[in-house]
Design an enzyme around this catalytic site. Structure first.
Site, PDB file in Angstrom:
ATOM      1  N   GLN A  31      -9.365   1.039   0.877  1.00 46.44           N
ATOM      2  CA  GLN A  31      -9.639   1.644   2.178  1.00 46.44           C
ATOM      3  C   GLN A  31     -10.061   3.089   1.962  1.00 46.44           C
ATOM      4  OE1 GLN A  31      -5.788   0.675   4.036  1.00 46.44           O
ATOM      5  NE2 GLN A  31      -6.824  -0.825   5.350  1.00 46.44           N
TER       6      GLN A  31
ATOM      7  N   GLU B 143       0.827  -1.212   0.000  1.00 48.74           N
ATOM      8  CA  GLU B 143       0.000   0.000   0.000  1.00 48.74           C
ATOM      9  C   GLU B 143       0.854   1.251   0.000  1.00 48.74           C
ATOM     10  OE1 GLU B 143      -1.662   1.110   3.760  1.00 48.74           O
ATOM     11  OE2 GLU B 143      -3.472   1.927   2.849  1.00 48.74           O
TER      12      GLU B 143
ATOM     13  N   ASP C  67      -5.627   2.790  -0.830  1.00 45.01           N
ATOM     14  CA  ASP C  67      -6.235   3.642   0.193  1.00 45.01           C
ATOM     15  C   ASP C  67      -6.531   4.990  -0.460  1.00 45.01           C
ATOM     16  OD1 ASP C  67      -5.797   4.056   3.686  1.00 45.01           O
ATOM     17  OD2 ASP C  67      -6.570   5.566   2.309  1.00 45.01           O
TER      18      ASP C  67
ATOM     19  N   GLU D 268     -11.051   2.821   7.227  1.00 45.73           N
ATOM     20  CA  GLU D 268      -9.871   3.063   8.052  1.00 45.73           C
ATOM     21  C   GLU D 268      -9.790   4.543   8.424  1.00 45.73           C
ATOM     22  OE1 GLU D 268      -5.984   2.491   6.289  1.00 45.73           O
ATOM     23  OE2 GLU D 268      -5.271   1.502   8.114  1.00 45.73           O
TER      24      GLU D 268
HETATM   25  O1  LIG Z   1      -1.586   3.344   7.677  1.00 48.15           O
HETATM   26  C1  LIG Z   1      -2.365   2.848   6.839  1.00 48.15           C
HETATM   27  O2  LIG Z   1      -3.100   3.480   6.034  1.00 48.15           O
HETATM   28  C2  LIG Z   1      -2.468   1.386   6.756  1.00 48.15           C
HETATM   29  O3  LIG Z   1      -3.323   0.859   6.056  1.00 48.15           O
HETATM   30  C3  LIG Z   1      -1.514   0.573   7.575  1.00 48.15           C
HETATM   31  O4  LIG Z   1      -1.785  -0.779   7.375  1.00 48.15           O
END
Ligand SMILES: O=C(O)C(=O)CO
Length: 265
Positions: free
Chosen positions: A208, A143, A178, A244
């Protein structure tokens, strides 16, 4: 329609960790993710999942000394043996918890370190992880993380992550996309996300979300998440979206934005 997983490392901090599973299930989540399972016995976590009828989607491989500021060791020269032992432990937990994904964090590299040496170590460690994960039917994720939240982190840009996946060339090394990190570092999140879902190599396997810039609820920020979710739906993404983010107030009270998307039996 994407499915949403509660991130128990950031959400439900009103509760002790093992009670967060029931709280997430009560709010309609069907799955969870969190950073690390290792302070608990795997069976303890399995019992918490089963008692709440939840699926485990993701956790991270051991990150080194998190409390001391380490954020992964996969790209840190001299830590290879520790990395491999840690990843083998992660696989043992994943066998019990059933998660398909294990996120391997690269680490914060010392400015004195030769970046090419760090990259070679990263490649070898990821190749080891992917080979061993494949034997267990698991997928290794990498990521890109933004440099504001994690100064010095080794992997920040989508293209670098794709290049690493291309060079290692195994199908169970994929991307954790993310949206929060991508917006901060590069923007253009819709196009990057949809292209990443279509890619064969370095494909986006997990997504995420969080509001930008505050990393609170997605409704509290500059991005139009209803538009992004509609794009995911139109693209036929049936994977998980990990929430997240740090709730701005109470976790459950902050879920109004998500309720239309939580399937209820
Ligand atoms: O810090 C983040 O965005 C994460 O997904 C760590 O796993």
């Amino acid at each position: 329609m994407p499915q949403f997983a509660a991130n128990l490392s950031m959400m439900y901090q009103e509760y002790p960790f093992l009670q967060r599973f029931a709280a997430a299930a009560q709010d309609g989540f069907k799955a969870v993710e969190y950073l690390f399972p290792y302070e608990f016995d795997a069976q303890e976590l399995r019992d918490a999942l089963d008692a709440s009828g939840l699926q485990q989607v993701l956790f991270n491989a051991p990150p080194g000394d998190w409390a001391a500021g380490e954020r992964g060791i996969a790209a840190l020269p001299g830590r290879e043996a520790e990395f491999r032992q840690g990843f083998d432990l992660a696989l043992r937990y994943a066998e019990v918890l059933g998660n398909p994904f294990i996120h391997v964090m690269a680490g914060i590299v010392d400015v004195q370190q030769d970046p090419e040496r760090c990259r070679a170590v990263y490649q070898r460690n990821l190749a080891y992880a992917a080979l061993h994960a494949a034997r267990h039917g698991k997928i290794v994720l990498i990521e890109p993380i933004n440099t504001r939240d994690m100064p010095g982190y080794f992997l920040n840009l989508q293209e670098d992550a794709q290049q690493i996946c291309h060079e290692i060339g195994v199908e169970n090394l994929q991307l954790q996309f993310d949206i929060y990190h991508c917006q901060i570092m590069q923007g253009d999140v819709t196009t990057r996300m949809l292209e990443g879902l279509r890619r064969q190599v370095g494909q986006i396997a997990h997504i995420q979300i969080a509001g930008v810039p505050g990393r609170h609820e997605p409704s509290l920020g500059e991005l139009n998440y209803p538009y992004l979710f509609a794009q995911l739906d139109a693209a036929g993404y049936a994977g998980w979206v990990g929430c997240e983010y740090r709730p701005a107030a109470g976790t459950s009270a902050g879920l109004d934005w998500l309720r239309p998307y939580l399937k209820r039996d």
